[in-house]
Write a protein that holds these residues in place. Structure first.
Motif, PDB file in Angstrom:
ATOM      1  N   MET A  66       1.087  -1.216  -0.090  1.00 48.07           N
ATOM      2  CA  MET A  66      -0.014   0.156  -0.108  1.00 48.07           C
ATOM      3  C   MET A  66       0.695   1.372  -0.034  1.00 48.07           C
ATOM      4  N   ASN A  67       0.627   2.182  -1.032  1.00 46.43           N
ATOM      5  CA  ASN A  67       1.226   3.177  -1.013  1.00 46.43           C
ATOM      6  C   ASN A  67       0.499   4.368  -0.331  1.00 46.43           C
ATOM      7  N   THR A  68       0.922   5.454   0.555  1.00 49.93           N
ATOM      8  CA  THR A  68       0.170   6.450   1.260  1.00 49.93           C
ATOM      9  C   THR A  68       1.145   7.589   1.474  1.00 49.93           C
ATOM     10  N   THR A  69       0.368   8.854   1.405  1.00 51.65           N
ATOM     11  CA  THR A  69       1.252   9.928   1.817  1.00 51.65           C
ATOM     12  C   THR A  69       1.224  10.294   3.050  1.00 51.65           C
ATOM     13  N   VAL A  70       2.398  10.704   3.815  1.00 53.44           N
ATOM     14  CA  VAL A  70       2.380  10.798   5.375  1.00 53.44           C
ATOM     15  C   VAL A  70       2.691  12.446   5.289  1.00 53.44           C
ATOM     16  N   GLU A  71       1.803  13.042   6.258  1.00 52.93           N
ATOM     17  CA  GLU A  71       1.893  14.391   6.641  1.00 52.93           C
ATOM     18  C   GLU A  71       2.614  14.300   8.039  1.00 52.93           C
ATOM     19  N   TRP A  72       4.014  14.954   7.663  1.00 53.16           N
ATOM     20  CA  TRP A  72       5.074  15.165   9.080  1.00 53.16           C
ATOM     21  C   TRP A  72       4.555  16.468   9.526  1.00 53.16           C
ATOM     22  N   ILE A  73       4.498  16.592  10.991  1.00 50.22           N
ATOM     23  CA  ILE A  73       4.215  17.845  11.541  1.00 50.22           C
ATOM     24  C   ILE A  73       5.234  18.055  12.562  1.00 50.22           C
ATOM     25  N   ARG A  74       5.733  19.216  12.421  1.00 52.54           N
ATOM     26  CA  ARG A  74       6.925  19.601  13.507  1.00 52.54           C
ATOM     27  C   ARG A  74       6.490  19.675  14.962  1.00 52.54           C
ATOM     28  N   ALA A  75       7.061  18.795  15.806  1.00 51.49           N
ATOM     29  CA  ALA A  75       6.574  18.758  16.999  1.00 51.49           C
ATOM     30  C   ALA A  75       6.840  19.907  17.900  1.00 51.49           C
ATOM     31  N   ASP A  76       7.534  20.916  17.522  1.00 45.55           N
ATOM     32  CA  ASP A  76       7.857  22.299  18.213  1.00 45.55           C
ATOM     33  C   ASP A  76       6.533  23.218  17.660  1.00 45.55           C
ATOM     34  N   GLU A  77       5.781  23.139  16.582  1.00 41.26           N
ATOM     35  CA  GLU A  77       4.933  24.063  16.017  1.00 41.26           C
ATOM     36  C   GLU A  77       3.442  23.362  16.610  1.00 41.26           C
ATOM     37  N   ARG A  78       3.203  22.154  16.552  1.00 43.00           N
ATOM     38  CA  ARG A  78       1.853  21.522  16.953  1.00 43.00           C
ATOM     39  C   ARG A  78       1.930  20.241  17.521  1.00 43.00           C
ATOM     40  N   LEU A  79       0.950  19.918  18.354  1.00 39.67           N
ATOM     41  CA  LEU A  79       1.064  18.627  19.119  1.00 39.67           C
ATOM     42  C   LEU A  79      -0.102  17.881  18.913  1.00 39.67           C
ATOM     43  N   PRO A  80      -0.307  16.510  18.822  1.00 41.61           N
ATOM     44  CA  PRO A  80      -1.394  15.982  18.632  1.00 41.61           C
ATOM     45  C   PRO A  80      -2.371  15.887  20.176  1.00 41.61           C
ATOM     46  N   TYR A  81      -3.480  15.122  19.946  1.00 44.23           N
ATOM     47  CA  TYR A  81      -4.379  15.119  21.125  1.00 44.23           C
ATOM     48  C   TYR A  81      -3.869  14.112  22.129  1.00 44.23           C
ATOM     49  N   ASP A  82      -4.481  14.248  23.204  1.00 43.53           N
ATOM     50  CA  ASP A  82      -4.134  13.576  24.488  1.00 43.53           C
ATOM     51  C   ASP A  82      -4.239  12.006  24.099  1.00 43.53           C
ATOM     52  N   GLY A  83      -3.377  11.327  24.407  1.00 37.57           N
ATOM     53  CA  GLY A  83      -3.607   9.568  23.947  1.00 37.57           C
ATOM     54  C   GLY A  83      -3.533   9.287  22.632  1.00 37.57           C
ATOM     55  N   ALA A  84      -3.252  10.245  21.798  1.00 36.06           N
ATOM     56  CA  ALA A  84      -3.231   9.854  20.202  1.00 36.06           C
ATOM     57  C   ALA A  84      -1.876   8.920  20.016  1.00 36.06           C
ATOM     58  N   GLY A  85      -2.361   7.822  19.183  1.00 38.95           N
ATOM     59  CA  GLY A  85      -1.269   7.025  18.665  1.00 38.95           C
ATOM     60  C   GLY A  85      -0.575   7.412  17.449  1.00 38.95           C
ATOM     61  N   ILE A  86       0.756   7.783  17.516  1.00 44.12           N
ATOM     62  CA  ILE A  86       1.369   8.565  16.395  1.00 44.12           C
ATOM     63  C   ILE A  86       2.715   7.819  15.935  1.00 44.12           C
ATOM     64  N   LEU A  87       2.875   8.212  14.705  1.00 48.69           N
ATOM     65  CA  LEU A  87       4.612   7.958  14.381  1.00 48.69           C
ATOM     66  C   LEU A  87       5.178   8.930  14.704  1.00 48.69           C
ATOM     67  N   ALA A  88       6.637   8.931  15.271  1.00 47.77           N
ATOM     68  CA  ALA A  88       7.520  10.110  15.753  1.00 47.77           C
ATOM     69  C   ALA A  88       8.787   9.829  14.847  1.00 47.77           C
ATOM     70  N   ALA A  89       9.032  10.881  14.349  1.00 44.94           N
ATOM     71  CA  ALA A  89      10.420  10.794  13.802  1.00 44.94           C
ATOM     72  C   ALA A  89      11.448  11.543  14.946  1.00 44.94           C
ATOM     73  N   VAL A  90      12.488  10.694  15.001  1.00 41.77           N
ATOM     74  CA  VAL A  90      13.405  10.933  16.198  1.00 41.77           C
ATOM     75  C   VAL A  90      14.906  10.756  15.412  1.00 41.77           C
ATOM     76  N   THR A  91      15.917  11.412  16.022  1.00 41.21           N
ATOM     77  CA  THR A  91      16.991  11.312  15.557  1.00 41.21           C
ATOM     78  C   THR A  91      18.231  10.985  16.358  1.00 41.21           C
ATOM     79  N   GLY A  92      19.313  10.350  15.775  1.00 45.38           N
ATOM     80  CA  GLY A  92      20.336  10.055  16.744  1.00 45.38           C
ATOM     81  C   GLY A  92      21.541   9.998  16.113  1.00 45.38           C
ATOM     82  N   ARG A  93      22.800   9.511  16.533  1.00 42.41           N
ATOM     83  CA  ARG A  93      24.264   9.751  15.955  1.00 42.41           C
ATOM     84  C   ARG A  93      24.652   8.461  16.364  1.00 42.41           C
TER      85      ARG A  93
END
Length: 113
Positions: free
Chosen positions: A1-28
């Protein structure tokens, strides 16, 4: 299945309480002086993890209350601000069929149920 994912900057807008989300995290990747310059040593990477968002997250072990955080099935807490602890830089809704952990059921562009 192909789908478009809308990524939202966490420092600009937050999801509703209890929302199941995908989070993009960074590491080194760890780096050493003697490492080959063409290796991944010291390079930044992005990882997409299934998480939940909580407006108020009580820490059972300490009694501490953490506000506005993302947490995963391992209990790792990440924050929407890159200047605080472990950041979650972006997030995306998981959709109605993608609410459960485990991480291997998700990828950046597709989801299987």
């Amino acid at each position: 299945m192909n789908t478009t994912v809308e990524w939202i900057r966490a420092d600009e807008r937050l999801p509703y309480d209890g929302a199941g989300i995908l989070a993009a995290v960074t590491g080194r990747y760890p780096g050493e002086q003697e490492d080959d310059p063409d290796s991944l040593s010291g390079q930044e990477f992005w990882l997409v993890l299934p998480m939940y968002f909580r407006r108020i997250h009580p820490v059972e072990e300490t009694g501490e209350i953490i506000e506005n955080c993302f947490y995963d099935s391992d209990g790792v807490v990440r924050f929407p601000s890159p200047s605080v602890g472990r950041p979650a830089r972006k997030w995306s809704r998981t959709g109605p069929k993608c609410r459960a952990f485990p991480a291997w059921t998700y990828s950046v562009s597709t989801a299987r149920t």
